[in-house]
Write an enzyme that holds these catalytic residues in place. Structure first.
Site, mmCIF file in Angstrom:
data_model
loop_
_atom_site.group_PDB
_atom_site.id
_atom_site.type_symbol
_atom_site.label_atom_id
_atom_site.label_comp_id
_atom_site.label_asym_id
_atom_site.label_seq_id
_atom_site.Cartn_x
_atom_site.Cartn_y
_atom_site.Cartn_z
ATOM 1 C CE LYS A 13 -2.122 -0.730 3.936
ATOM 2 N NZ LYS A 13 -1.420 -1.933 4.377
ATOM 3 N NE ARG A 88 -3.931 -0.821 10.182
ATOM 4 C CZ ARG A 88 -2.873 -0.240 9.616
ATOM 5 N NH1 ARG A 88 -2.945 0.971 9.151
ATOM 6 N NH2 ARG A 88 -1.750 -0.920 9.509
ATOM 7 N NE ARG A 127 7.326 -2.946 5.520
ATOM 8 C CZ ARG A 127 6.015 -2.871 5.651
ATOM 9 N NH1 ARG A 127 5.267 -2.600 4.604
ATOM 10 N NH2 ARG A 127 5.444 -3.110 6.804
ATOM 11 N NE ARG A 160 6.486 -0.021 9.502
ATOM 12 C CZ ARG A 160 5.256 -0.058 9.023
ATOM 13 N NH1 ARG A 160 5.007 0.339 7.789
ATOM 14 N NH2 ARG A 160 4.267 -0.506 9.757
ATOM 15 N NE ARG A 171 2.377 -4.114 11.397
ATOM 16 C CZ ARG A 171 3.343 -3.925 10.509
ATOM 17 N NH1 ARG A 171 4.545 -4.438 10.701
ATOM 18 N NH2 ARG A 171 3.113 -3.243 9.423
HETATM 19 P P1 AMP Z 1 1.070 1.041 8.904
HETATM 20 O O1 AMP Z 1 2.262 1.861 8.572
HETATM 21 O O2 AMP Z 1 -0.151 1.443 8.149
HETATM 22 O O3 AMP Z 1 1.352 -0.446 8.838
HETATM 23 O O4 AMP Z 1 0.719 1.353 10.448
HETATM 24 C C1 AMP Z 1 1.632 1.090 11.484
HETATM 25 C C2 AMP Z 1 0.902 1.029 12.817
HETATM 26 O O5 AMP Z 1 0.263 2.291 13.081
HETATM 27 C C3 AMP Z 1 -0.214 0.005 12.910
HETATM 28 O O6 AMP Z 1 0.256 -1.293 13.213
HETATM 29 C C4 AMP Z 1 -1.079 0.596 14.014
HETATM 30 O O7 AMP Z 1 -0.480 0.368 15.295
HETATM 31 C C5 AMP Z 1 -0.982 2.090 13.735
HETATM 32 N N1 AMP Z 1 -2.055 2.530 12.806
HETATM 33 C C6 AMP Z 1 -1.901 3.010 11.541
HETATM 34 N N2 AMP Z 1 -3.081 3.320 11.019
HETATM 35 C C7 AMP Z 1 -4.017 3.021 11.945
HETATM 36 C C8 AMP Z 1 -5.428 3.095 11.976
HETATM 37 N N3 AMP Z 1 -6.151 3.545 10.925
HETATM 38 N N4 AMP Z 1 -6.058 2.686 13.102
HETATM 39 C C9 AMP Z 1 -5.375 2.251 14.170
HETATM 40 N N5 AMP Z 1 -4.043 2.141 14.208
HETATM 41 C C10 AMP Z 1 -3.353 2.531 13.101
#
Ligand code: AMP
Length: 213
Positions: A13, A88, A127, A160, A171
């Site tokens: 994404k 989400r 990654r 990360r 996750r």
């Molecule tokens: P991502 O970079 O999108 O994988 O997000 C990394 C982390 O940020 C996730 O594992 C969540 O802990 C938090 N996070 C990101 N977007 C959301 C969301 N829309 N709702 C809740 N937590 C989020």
């Protein structure tokens, strides 16, 4: 245009939203990037989000929804945006629909980037991302020209904190339980298209561009 990118962690994404943003000049909003910047800046919001993110749990809705209401009210959102990592959950999707309705807008298109689970785990393990410009690489499938350095801006690449194996399993579990139902949610609204995210990033971009046409 308001476009949502759906997909499991590691589906691509972030890569596709960056490509689309550059190709079409649309603003990209990534909740994960905003939260990571808050954590890095030691802000109050970052402090609240950090432990959830380190465990691979979702940050509570009240935090995310307030953050997104603020972000979407900014002037640079007027011409449309791509959402990466939001919504989400079904509750977040309902809240997004309400926020947009109040602004007289609506979601135009939802893209589901689909990748099988065993591939996701391998992708996430390799990654590496650039904290500066957001470019994403993979040390096995899509390495940078010079090890550990971003091709686009020359900054150092990092892994990360939440890409470690134990956190990734959590996750993925949360994705399956809470985010995957959004595929049906948006399909029922006739907004959903699915692309095969297992191809090379430029090929995936081409499929998406064809769908957008
Ligand atoms: P991502 O970079 O999108 O994988 O997000 C990394 C982390 O940020 C996730 O594992 C969540 O802990 C938090 N996070 C990101 N977007 C959301 C969301 N829309 N709702 C809740 N937590 C989020």
């Amino acid at each position: 245009m308001i476009l949502i990118l759906l997909g499991a962690p590691g589906a691509g994404k972030g890569t596709q939203s960056k490509f689309l943003s550059e190709k079409y000049g649309i603003l990209k909003i990534s909740t994960g990037d905003i939260l990571r910047a808050e954590v890095a800046g030691n802000t109050e919001l970052g402090g609240k989000a950090r432990s959830c993110m380190d465990r691979g749990d979702l940050v509570p809705d009240e935090i995310i929804l307030a953050m997104m209401a603020n972000r979407m009210a900014k002037e640079d959102c007027e011409r449309g945006f791509i959402l990466d990592g939001f919504p989400r959950t079904i509750d977040q999707a309902d809240a997004l629909g309400n926020m947009l309705r109040k602004l007289g807008r609506n979601v135009d298109f939802v893209l589901n980037v689909s990748v099988s689970e065993n591939k996701l785990i391998r992708r996430i393990a390799g990654r590496r991302s650039c904290r500066h410009c957001g470019s994403v690489y993979n040390i096995y499938f899509n390495p940078p020209e010079k090890g550990g350095i971003c091709d686009d801006c020359g900054d150092k690449l990092i892994q990360r904190r939440d890409d470690s194996k134990s956190v990734v399993m959590n996750r993925l579990k949360i994705y399956n339980e809470q985010t995957k139902p959004l595929i049906d949610y948006y399909d029922r609204k006739s907004l959903l298209r699915t692309v095969n995210g297992e191809e090379k990033p430029v090929a995936v971009l081409e499929h998406i561009s064809n769908l957008l046409k």
